[in-house]
Design a protein around this motif. Structure first.
Motif, PDB file in Angstrom:
ATOM      1  N   GLU A  65       0.810  -1.226   0.000  1.00  0.00           N
ATOM      2  CA  GLU A  65       0.000   0.000   0.000  1.00  0.00           C
ATOM      3  C   GLU A  65       0.842   1.274   0.000  1.00  0.00           C
ATOM      4  N   LEU A  66       2.157   1.132  -0.094  1.00  0.00           N
ATOM      5  CA  LEU A  66       3.028   2.303  -0.170  1.00  0.00           C
ATOM      6  C   LEU A  66       3.007   2.868  -1.574  1.00  0.00           C
ATOM      7  N   ASP A  67       3.110   4.180  -1.672  1.00  0.00           N
ATOM      8  CA  ASP A  67       3.206   4.868  -2.954  1.00  0.00           C
ATOM      9  C   ASP A  67       4.550   5.585  -2.969  1.00  0.00           C
ATOM     10  N   ILE A  68       5.461   5.114  -3.808  1.00  0.00           N
ATOM     11  CA  ILE A  68       6.796   5.703  -3.901  1.00  0.00           C
ATOM     12  C   ILE A  68       6.958   6.245  -5.309  1.00  0.00           C
ATOM     13  N   ALA A  69       7.266   7.530  -5.425  1.00  0.00           N
ATOM     14  CA  ALA A  69       7.415   8.170  -6.734  1.00  0.00           C
ATOM     15  C   ALA A  69       8.769   8.877  -6.803  1.00  0.00           C
ATOM     16  N   VAL A  70       9.378   8.825  -7.986  1.00  0.00           N
ATOM     17  CA  VAL A  70      10.649   9.500  -8.236  1.00  0.00           C
ATOM     18  C   VAL A  70      10.451  10.462  -9.390  1.00  0.00           C
ATOM     19  N   HIS A  71      10.848  11.714  -9.185  1.00  0.00           N
ATOM     20  CA  HIS A  71      10.810  12.705 -10.263  1.00  0.00           C
ATOM     21  C   HIS A  71      12.064  13.567 -10.147  1.00  0.00           C
ATOM     22  N   GLN A  72      12.946  13.430 -11.113  1.00  0.00           N
ATOM     23  CA  GLN A  72      14.229  14.128 -11.167  1.00  0.00           C
ATOM     24  C   GLN A  72      15.019  13.878  -9.881  1.00  0.00           C
ATOM     25  N   ASN A  73      15.113  14.864  -8.980  1.00  0.00           N
ATOM     26  CA  ASN A  73      15.900  14.687  -7.753  1.00  0.00           C
ATOM     27  C   ASN A  73      15.025  14.559  -6.505  1.00  0.00           C
ATOM     28  N   THR A  76       9.221  10.817  -3.341  1.00  0.00           N
ATOM     29  CA  THR A  76       8.067  11.004  -2.464  1.00  0.00           C
ATOM     30  C   THR A  76       7.609   9.640  -1.965  1.00  0.00           C
ATOM     31  N   LEU A  77       7.442   9.556  -0.663  1.00  0.00           N
ATOM     32  CA  LEU A  77       6.978   8.328  -0.017  1.00  0.00           C
ATOM     33  C   LEU A  77       5.651   8.634   0.671  1.00  0.00           C
ATOM     34  N   ARG A  78       4.594   7.911   0.257  1.00  0.00           N
ATOM     35  CA  ARG A  78       3.264   8.092   0.849  1.00  0.00           C
ATOM     36  C   ARG A  78       2.740   6.745   1.327  1.00  0.00           C
ATOM     37  N   GLY A  79       1.944   6.798   2.385  1.00  0.00           N
ATOM     38  CA  GLY A  79       1.334   5.576   2.895  1.00  0.00           C
ATOM     39  C   GLY A  79       0.365   5.879   4.009  1.00  0.00           C
ATOM     40  N   LYS A 116      15.994   2.388 -12.607  1.00  0.00           N
ATOM     41  CA  LYS A 116      16.866   1.458 -11.875  1.00  0.00           C
ATOM     42  C   LYS A 116      16.665   1.520 -10.354  1.00  0.00           C
ATOM     43  N   ALA A 117      15.794   2.404  -9.894  1.00  0.00           N
ATOM     44  CA  ALA A 117      15.541   2.513  -8.457  1.00  0.00           C
ATOM     45  C   ALA A 117      14.851   1.247  -7.951  1.00  0.00           C
ATOM     46  N   ARG A 118      15.198   0.832  -6.731  1.00  0.00           N
ATOM     47  CA  ARG A 118      14.624  -0.376  -6.137  1.00  0.00           C
ATOM     48  C   ARG A 118      14.136  -0.076  -4.728  1.00  0.00           C
ATOM     49  N   ALA A 119      13.072  -0.788  -4.350  1.00  0.00           N
ATOM     50  CA  ALA A 119      12.531  -0.672  -2.993  1.00  0.00           C
ATOM     51  C   ALA A 119      12.373  -2.078  -2.425  1.00  0.00           C
ATOM     52  N   THR A 120      12.896  -2.291  -1.221  1.00  0.00           N
ATOM     53  CA  THR A 120      12.729  -3.566  -0.532  1.00  0.00           C
ATOM     54  C   THR A 120      12.218  -3.300   0.870  1.00  0.00           C
ATOM     55  N   PHE A 121      11.497  -4.273   1.413  1.00  0.00           N
ATOM     56  CA  PHE A 121      10.867  -4.109   2.729  1.00  0.00           C
ATOM     57  C   PHE A 121      11.158  -5.354   3.557  1.00  0.00           C
TER      58      PHE A 121
END
Length: 146
Positions: A65-73, A76-79, A116-121
């Motif tokens: 249910e996490l929302d992770i967004a990348v834009h340029q530099n 944003t992490l939402r949850g 190439k960004a990765r997210a692990t939990f």
């Protein structure tokens, strides 16, 4: 003014009165929030020439249910961390854990390669590996003799 009780049959101990007053003051201020609560989630961020690593503590949050967004530099992490279900007659003595919706923005000193960004939990800790694009990485220039 210091008053010494009469006919107590014990030695007077002024430290006992001071400890009692301190305990009373602590109880009185116990429920007041004098400082702003820390932002949630708590994060550690490391950056190097290849990119950045973000570690965020988010126990009680469902990773899907996490929302992770990348834009340029900017990352944003939402949850949302749901509140505990309490019985109707429960009396809350202390509430320090933050619940509800949250959002954190991380602004880095370089652009992030979002592909190439990765997210692990694992164990309530989110790890974001945020690599720099090759075009943004510093390149060493060798000096030649002319």
């Amino acid at each position: 003014m210091l008053q010494i009780p009469e006919n107590t049959g014990r030695w007077y101990n002024p430290l006992r009165q001071m400890r009692s007053a301190q305990t009373d003051m602590s109880r009185m201020f116990d429920n007041l929030r004098l400082a702003a609560p820390p932002e949630f989630p708590l994060m550690n961020i490391w950056a190097g020439t290849d990119g950045a690593v973000v570690m965020a503590e988010i126990p009680g949050v469902v990773p899907e249910e996490l929302d992770i967004a990348v834009h340029q530099n900017t990352v944003t992490l939402r949850g949302n961390r749901p509140a505990e279900n309490l019985a109707e007659d429960a009396v809350v003595h202390r509430r320090e854990r933050v619940t509800g919706a949250f959002a954190r923005n991380i602004i880095l000193q370089f652009r992030v390669d979002g592909d190439k960004a990765r997210a692990t939990f694992r164990n309530g800790v989110l790890r974001l590996d945020l690599p720099r694009p090759e075009s943004d990485k510093p390149h060493k220039i060798t000096v030649s003799r002319s």
